[in-house]
Write an enzyme that holds these catalytic residues in place. Structure first.
Site, PDB file in Angstrom:
ATOM      1  N   SER A 281      10.749   9.296   9.376  1.00 46.45           N
ATOM      2  CA  SER A 281      10.370   7.984   9.894  1.00 46.45           C
ATOM      3  C   SER A 281       8.846   7.910  10.017  1.00 46.45           C
ATOM      4  O   SER A 281       8.141   8.191   9.052  1.00 46.45           O
ATOM      5  CB  SER A 281      11.078   7.729  11.228  1.00 46.45           C
ATOM      6  OG  SER A 281      10.988   6.381  11.603  1.00 46.45           O
TER       7      SER A 281
ATOM      8  N   ASP B  13      19.992   3.356   5.034  1.00 49.73           N
ATOM      9  CA  ASP B  13      18.986   3.338   6.097  1.00 49.73           C
ATOM     10  C   ASP B  13      18.238   2.004   6.060  1.00 49.73           C
ATOM     11  O   ASP B  13      17.712   1.618   5.013  1.00 49.73           O
ATOM     12  CB  ASP B  13      18.014   4.496   5.887  1.00 49.73           C
ATOM     13  CG  ASP B  13      16.884   4.533   6.896  1.00 49.73           C
ATOM     14  OD1 ASP B  13      16.965   3.818   7.931  1.00 49.73           O
ATOM     15  OD2 ASP B  13      15.908   5.269   6.658  1.00 49.73           O
TER      16      ASP B  13
ATOM     17  N   HIS C  11      19.065   7.254   8.538  1.00 46.37           N
ATOM     18  CA  HIS C  11      17.660   7.536   8.819  1.00 46.37           C
ATOM     19  C   HIS C  11      17.417   9.041   8.897  1.00 46.37           C
ATOM     20  O   HIS C  11      17.946   9.715   9.763  1.00 46.37           O
ATOM     21  CB  HIS C  11      17.274   6.850  10.133  1.00 46.37           C
ATOM     22  CG  HIS C  11      15.821   6.522  10.250  1.00 46.37           C
ATOM     23  ND1 HIS C  11      15.087   5.980   9.221  1.00 46.37           N
ATOM     24  CD2 HIS C  11      14.944   6.662  11.294  1.00 46.37           C
ATOM     25  CE1 HIS C  11      13.853   5.773   9.627  1.00 46.37           C
ATOM     26  NE2 HIS C  11      13.738   6.193  10.859  1.00 46.37           N
TER      27      HIS C  11
END
Length: 472
Positions: A151, A402, A428
């Site tokens: 991320s 995601d 994710h």
């Protein structure tokens, strides 16, 4: 239990290794300058940066695997990044997790007056200084460094490789939305993917959630509507606005899409395997006469109350157990990631309003966002053309389920800047999670490819190092 044990083992290794291991001596706090880029007296003010370290599998001179910390407590990310622990024995690697400045315990004393030093460039410099200091303390200057991140941490890992190629030989950037800036990708991408995830699980589920917002809005026009809504949503205290219930529902659906992992997990919340499908099963099991809002509420309750222990929901006072609040400052300064919601999604449509964003940031922090800064500092436009001319050794991994995947790099840029994309699966940074016996084959294959690529980087590095030493 096996998965939980793996996570607990990882944190235990990090938190106890300083007392047990030979390397490094001392504490896991490093003094860092508040400002690395000016030489004013105030820039030399010190804060202490936390890092977790394990030499359990390391041989001196071996590689160092570094996690570039995200917007939260570093233990949280360490306990959800078991992939590094899984592969450490193969590479005989030192493991280091660095906490991002202004998060967790890595905060200056006067937080309010120093927030201007919370940005990605300062964070990358922190990582560079800490890695150099660590290698010197270990007397292992020649150890190759590979950085990992998921991320925002994945964005930092990729940027670190580009900005500090003399410190790291490669980066694994998982679910890194580095193109969610400056109108490079459509601003509706995030909500479009969340909606598609639910539609793929059940068209009825998608339609029920899409229709529930209109039913929710009715409570704003009813006499005693908020009291009735509070009862329906089993709130601990009466709601003061309908939008709070709307936000509560939306968070449940978007976060669940993010963590739609193929095995049970406890990242954003304790959830079963494939929680999007489980939510839709809840909706689909309701009788036909049930309201759409009741069904949506029941599905959202899976996210907030999977254990079944909650008697009521404190919707107005959401907790922040991992210390994420600093992200709002970053979003109001450099991390300007425009998001909108199209009519095709299952959410209430809205457009990104730059003017409103600026007004909100001025009101909250007294600053205006700089929407073009990230692409100025790190690039992003025509990224394939740019990176293939000077970049190398970056893995961009994404699962197309995601919500952040459409904002990442989805095609190979060169032979050493590669995109590993799972077309119909993958939440994710799923690949960074600890391996389990229940992992699907696509996930095992993705990790095998990542390990092979990292192995190639390290092998090439040691080969070059031997040639250099022989030439002396």
């Amino acid at each position: 239990m096996e998965r939980m044990s793996a996570c607990l083992c990882l944190v235990f290794l990090f938190l106890t290794v300083v007392a047990e291991a030979k390397y490094p001596p001392g504490d896991t706090l490093l003094p860092q300058n508040l400002d690395h880029f000016s030489f004013q007296p105030e820039s030399y003010r010190i804060f202490h940066q936390k890092y977790l370290i394990s030499s359990h599998f390391w041989r001196k001179g071996g590689p160092i695997f570094v996690y570039t910390g995200n917007e939260g407590d570093i233990e949280w990310f360490a306990s959800n990044t078991g992939f590094m622990l899984d592969i450490a024995p193969k590479f005989q690697a030192l493991l280091v997790f660095i906490e991002h400045r202004f998060y967790g315990e890595s905060k200056p004393h006067n937080l309010a007056k120093t927030m201007g030093y919370l940005n990605s460039q300062q964070a990358l410099a922190d990582y560079a200084i800490l890695i150099r200091s660590l290698k010197q303390n270990l007397s292992s200057e020649a150890s190759p460094v590979v950085v990992f991140g998921g991320s925002y941490g994945g964005m930092l890992a990729a940027w670190f490789r580009l900005k500090y190629p003399h410190i790291t030989i490669g980066a694994l950037a998982s679910s890194a939305p580095i193109l969610q800036f400056d109108k490079i990708v459509p601003s509706s991408s995030f909500y479009d993917v969340v909606s598609q995830d639910f539609k793929d699980a059940s068209l009825n589920c998608f339609e029920v959630i899409k229709k529930s917002w209109r039913e929710l809005e009715v409570f704003s026009t009813m006499k005693d509507g908020l009291q009735e809504l509070s009862k329906k949503f089993r709130t601990c205290k009466d709601l003061h606005a309908v939008y709070l219930a709307s936000r509560w529902l939306e968070t449940a659906f978007t976060d669940t899409a993010m963590v739609n992992y193929p095995t049970p997990a406890n990242f954003m919340a304790p959830l079963p395997a494939y929680p999007v499908e489980e939510m839709c099963k809840i909706i689909d099991r309701f009788p036909l006469e049930a309201s759409n809002l009741d069904r949506a509420f029941a599905a959202a309750s899976l996210y907030y109350n999977y254990s079944g222990s909650e008697n009521c929901f404190d919707i107005e006072n959401q907790t922040d157990p991992h210390g994420l609040n600093g992200w709002y400052w970053q979003a109001c300064t450099e991390m300007v990631m425009p998001i909108s919601c199209s009519n095709q999604s299952m959410f209430q449509p809205f457009e990104y309003d730059e003017k409103v964003d600026q007004e909100d940031c001025l009101k909250e922090y007294g600053v205006k966002p700089r929407p073009h800064w990230i692409t100025t500092e790190f690039g992003g436009h025509r990224i394939e053309m740019v990176l293939k001319r000077f970049g190398s050794n970056i893995i961009f991994s994404n699962g197309m389920q995601d919500p952040w995947s459409r904002e990442g790099v989805l095609k190979n840029i060169s032979s050493s800047i590669i995109a590993l994309v799972t077309k119909k699966a993958g939440a994710h940074h799923t690949d960074l999670r600890a391996a389990t016996k229940e992992d699907p084959e696509w996930l095992k294959e993705q990790r095998r490819q990542e390990v092979a690529e990292i192995e190639k980087w390290i092998s090439e590095y040691y080969s070059d190092l031997r040639q250099e030493e022989q030439a002396k």
